[in-house]
Motif scaffolding. Structure first.
Motif, PDB file in Angstrom:
ATOM      1  N   VAL A   1       0.858  -1.177   0.000  1.00 51.23           N
ATOM      2  CA  VAL A   1       0.000   0.000   0.000  1.00 51.23           C
ATOM      3  C   VAL A   1       0.902   1.236   0.000  1.00 51.23           C
ATOM      4  O   VAL A   1       1.648   1.474   0.950  1.00 51.23           O
TER       5      VAL A   1
ATOM      6  N   GLU B   1       1.158  -3.445   4.656  1.00 49.83           N
ATOM      7  CA  GLU B   1       0.789  -2.085   5.077  1.00 49.83           C
ATOM      8  C   GLU B   1       1.773  -1.585   6.129  1.00 49.83           C
ATOM      9  O   GLU B   1       2.303  -2.365   6.917  1.00 49.83           O
ATOM     10  N   ASP B   2       1.998  -0.275   6.130  1.00 50.03           N
ATOM     11  CA  ASP B   2       2.946   0.289   7.086  1.00 50.03           C
ATOM     12  C   ASP B   2       2.388   0.324   8.502  1.00 50.03           C
ATOM     13  O   ASP B   2       3.053  -0.066   9.452  1.00 50.03           O
TER      14      ASP B   2
ATOM     15  N   GLY C   1       3.454   4.466   2.088  1.00 46.30           N
ATOM     16  CA  GLY C   1       4.078   4.122   3.376  1.00 46.30           C
ATOM     17  C   GLY C   1       4.752   2.769   3.481  1.00 46.30           C
ATOM     18  O   GLY C   1       5.670   2.604   4.277  1.00 46.30           O
TER      19      GLY C   1
END
Ligand code: IMP
Ligand code: MG
Length: 185
Positions: free
Chosen positions: A51, A107-108, A54
């Motif tokens: 994503v 994801e971050d 990030g």
């Protein structure tokens, strides 16, 4: 590896290093080992979906440590943080077909959960073999929707963090560590 001579110093915006580069590296190794073991016997090539922006450093490091075959793809979203509505808008879609494939979302950070909730629902409509999530950081105090994280790096308090891909107004993304910001006025 000795990073000590090249670590960028904290600036006046940053209050402390929350997670240093070596600790991140060790944890990403552990996650990669677990993911590699879990997907070792599945059919087909694992599809990693990062994503943007990030997750770009996390996915680069994680993917290079995987011992299972995989393909890297990206998706870009924007969310309206200001009005708390949880609206998420698709800016750039993936290129890979997800049909009958094992998809792992990278994801971050999990904050309200709106982004991952949107992605999981959206991807499930594309008939994948499975959809799971790998998230570097989780702020459990901020969740508004329940989300299952399959692979989690670290749980952190409700503070704004930057570095290792995460930004504040596009600044600090390429710091090698994760730092906590001073609360902004
Ligand atoms: P959510 O939809 O509220 O879970 O928001 C997740 C997104 O908000 C993340 O992918 C980040 O881009 C951003 N975000 C949330 N908290 C932070 C933070 O502390 N630092 C940097 N970005 C953050
Ligand atoms: Mg993000």
């Amino acid at each position: 590896m000795n990073h000590s001579l090249s670590i960028p110093a904290l600036t006046e915006d940053l209050s402390r290093v929350l997670i240093d580069a070596d600790t991140i590296d060790r944890r990403v190794n552990e996650l990669a080992r677990k993911i590699s073991a879990d997907y070792a016997d599945t059919d087909g090539t694992l599809l990693l979906v990062g994503v943007l922006k990030g997750s770009f450093i996390f996915i680069a490091d994680l993917a290079r440590k995987l011992s299972v075959n995989h393909v890297v793809d990206f998706i870009a979203l924007s969310s309206y943080k200001g009005d708390q509505s949880g609206n998420v808008r698709l800016l750039m879609d993936t290129r890979e077909n997800m049909e009958n494939r094992h998809v792992l979302i990278i994801e971050d950070i999990l904050d309200s959960g709106n982004t991952l909730d949107y992605l999981i629902r959206n991807f499930r409509t594309r008939n994948p073999a499975s959809v799971k999530t790998a998230v570097l950081l989780d702020k459990p105090d901020r969740h508004c929707v329940p989300i299952t994280i399959d692979y989690l790096g670290f749980t952190i308090p409700d503070v704004w963090v930057v570095g290792y891909g995460l930004d504040y107004n596009e600044k600090y993304r390429t710091l090698p560590y994760i730092a906590e910001m001073f609360p902004q006025a």
